[in-house]
Design a protein around this motif. Structure first.
Motif, PDB file in Angstrom:
ATOM      1  N   TYR A  53       0.828  -1.204   0.000  1.00 59.18           N
ATOM      2  CA  TYR A  53       0.000   0.000   0.000  1.00 59.18           C
ATOM      3  C   TYR A  53       0.864   1.256   0.000  1.00 59.18           C
ATOM      4  O   TYR A  53       0.621   2.190  -0.766  1.00 59.18           O
ATOM      5  N   VAL A  54       1.869   1.294   0.837  1.00 57.19           N
ATOM      6  CA  VAL A  54       2.759   2.456   0.916  1.00 57.19           C
ATOM      7  C   VAL A  54       3.519   2.648  -0.397  1.00 57.19           C
ATOM      8  O   VAL A  54       3.653   3.769  -0.891  1.00 57.19           O
ATOM      9  N   ALA A  55       4.008   1.559  -0.991  1.00 56.05           N
ATOM     10  CA  ALA A  55       4.730   1.662  -2.259  1.00 56.05           C
ATOM     11  C   ALA A  55       3.807   2.167  -3.363  1.00 56.05           C
ATOM     12  O   ALA A  55       4.209   3.022  -4.169  1.00 56.05           O
ATOM     13  N   PHE A  56       2.576   1.657  -3.420  1.00 52.98           N
ATOM     14  CA  PHE A  56       1.622   2.107  -4.431  1.00 52.98           C
ATOM     15  C   PHE A  56       1.302   3.584  -4.247  1.00 52.98           C
ATOM     16  O   PHE A  56       1.290   4.362  -5.204  1.00 52.98           O
ATOM     17  N   LEU A  57       1.028   3.994  -3.011  1.00 53.83           N
ATOM     18  CA  LEU A  57       0.709   5.388  -2.735  1.00 53.83           C
ATOM     19  C   LEU A  57       1.896   6.292  -3.059  1.00 53.83           C
ATOM     20  O   LEU A  57       1.710   7.389  -3.603  1.00 53.83           O
ATOM     21  N   ASP A  58       3.090   5.846  -2.774  1.00 52.67           N
ATOM     22  CA  ASP A  58       4.288   6.619  -3.109  1.00 52.67           C
ATOM     23  C   ASP A  58       4.403   6.802  -4.617  1.00 52.67           C
ATOM     24  O   ASP A  58       4.696   7.894  -5.101  1.00 52.67           O
ATOM     25  N   PHE A  59       4.165   5.748  -5.383  1.00 48.68           N
ATOM     26  CA  PHE A  59       4.227   5.817  -6.843  1.00 48.68           C
ATOM     27  C   PHE A  59       3.187   6.793  -7.388  1.00 48.68           C
ATOM     28  O   PHE A  59       3.483   7.625  -8.252  1.00 48.68           O
ATOM     29  N   VAL A  60       1.944   6.714  -6.879  1.00 49.63           N
ATOM     30  CA  VAL A  60       0.877   7.599  -7.336  1.00 49.63           C
ATOM     31  C   VAL A  60       1.206   9.046  -7.005  1.00 49.63           C
ATOM     32  O   VAL A  60       1.109   9.935  -7.868  1.00 49.63           O
ATOM     33  N   LEU A  62       4.092  10.400  -6.419  1.00 49.20           N
ATOM     34  CA  LEU A  62       5.250  10.833  -7.199  1.00 49.20           C
ATOM     35  C   LEU A  62       4.807  11.297  -8.582  1.00 49.20           C
ATOM     36  O   LEU A  62       5.245  12.344  -9.069  1.00 49.20           O
ATOM     37  N   ASN A  63       3.920  10.551  -9.218  1.00 48.65           N
ATOM     38  CA  ASN A  63       3.429  10.928 -10.541  1.00 48.65           C
ATOM     39  C   ASN A  63       2.529  12.159 -10.493  1.00 48.65           C
ATOM     40  O   ASN A  63       2.580  13.005 -11.383  1.00 48.65           O
ATOM     41  N   THR A  69       4.173  19.710 -11.260  1.00 48.16           N
ATOM     42  CA  THR A  69       5.361  20.548 -11.303  1.00 48.16           C
ATOM     43  C   THR A  69       6.068  20.497 -12.639  1.00 48.16           C
ATOM     44  O   THR A  69       7.089  21.143 -12.828  1.00 48.16           O
ATOM     45  N   GLY A  70       5.557  19.732 -13.571  1.00 47.13           N
ATOM     46  CA  GLY A  70       6.174  19.639 -14.889  1.00 47.13           C
ATOM     47  C   GLY A  70       7.311  18.643 -14.931  1.00 47.13           C
ATOM     48  O   GLY A  70       7.977  18.489 -15.956  1.00 47.13           O
ATOM     49  N   GLY A  71       7.546  17.967 -13.868  1.00 45.27           N
ATOM     50  CA  GLY A  71       8.615  16.956 -13.832  1.00 45.27           C
ATOM     51  C   GLY A  71       8.053  15.616 -14.254  1.00 45.27           C
ATOM     52  O   GLY A  71       7.356  15.498 -15.240  1.00 45.27           O
ATOM     53  N   GLY A  72       8.317  14.634 -13.505  1.00 41.88           N
ATOM     54  CA  GLY A  72       7.815  13.302 -13.808  1.00 41.88           C
ATOM     55  C   GLY A  72       8.926  12.291 -13.585  1.00 41.88           C
ATOM     56  O   GLY A  72       9.994  12.622 -13.076  1.00 41.88           O
ATOM     57  N   LEU A  73       8.643  11.088 -13.975  1.00 40.19           N
ATOM     58  CA  LEU A  73       9.656  10.062 -13.841  1.00 40.19           C
ATOM     59  C   LEU A  73      10.752  10.272 -14.873  1.00 40.19           C
ATOM     60  O   LEU A  73      10.461  10.498 -16.052  1.00 40.19           O
ATOM     61  N   GLN A  74      11.963  10.228 -14.431  1.00 42.85           N
ATOM     62  CA  GLN A  74      13.081  10.386 -15.355  1.00 42.85           C
ATOM     63  C   GLN A  74      13.414   9.042 -15.958  1.00 42.85           C
ATOM     64  O   GLN A  74      13.422   8.032 -15.278  1.00 42.85           O
ATOM     65  N   LYS A  75      13.706   9.048 -17.252  1.00 38.58           N
ATOM     66  CA  LYS A  75      14.020   7.792 -17.935  1.00 38.58           C
ATOM     67  C   LYS A  75      15.505   7.639 -18.083  1.00 38.58           C
ATOM     68  O   LYS A  75      16.289   8.455 -18.052  1.00 38.58           O
TER      69      LYS A  75
END
Length: 75
Positions: A53-60, A62-63, A69-75
């Motif tokens: 649950y914590v990992a899923f919430l962190d992922f959501v 973060l996105n 903020t105009g950022g996102g996941l860096q590839k």
């Protein structure tokens, strides 16, 4: 020093005699630890569910913050 150590050990022994242990002393083998094993499994399953649950919430989050903020996941 030695007298204090003896006192401490005797007090610990007295407290351990008062404790309620999670097994039946009359049982033999793994049956003796059934309640302990069941409780341990409940804790492990709860820990896995909570960490998922914590990992899923962190992922959501973060996105979401990345999108705001105009950022996102860096590839």
């Amino acid at each position: 020093m030695l007298a204090r150590t003896r006192t401490f050990i005797s007090e610990v022994r007295g407290e351990l005699l008062k404790a309620s242990w999670p097994w039946d002393p009359k049982e033999k083998g793994f049956k003796r630890y059934k309640e302990l094993i069941d409780s341990t499994l409940v804790v492990i399953i709860a820990m896995l569910l909570l960490s998922g649950y914590v990992a899923f919430l962190d992922f959501v989050l973060l996105n979401v913050v990345g999108a705001l903020t105009g950022g996102g996941l860096q590839k």
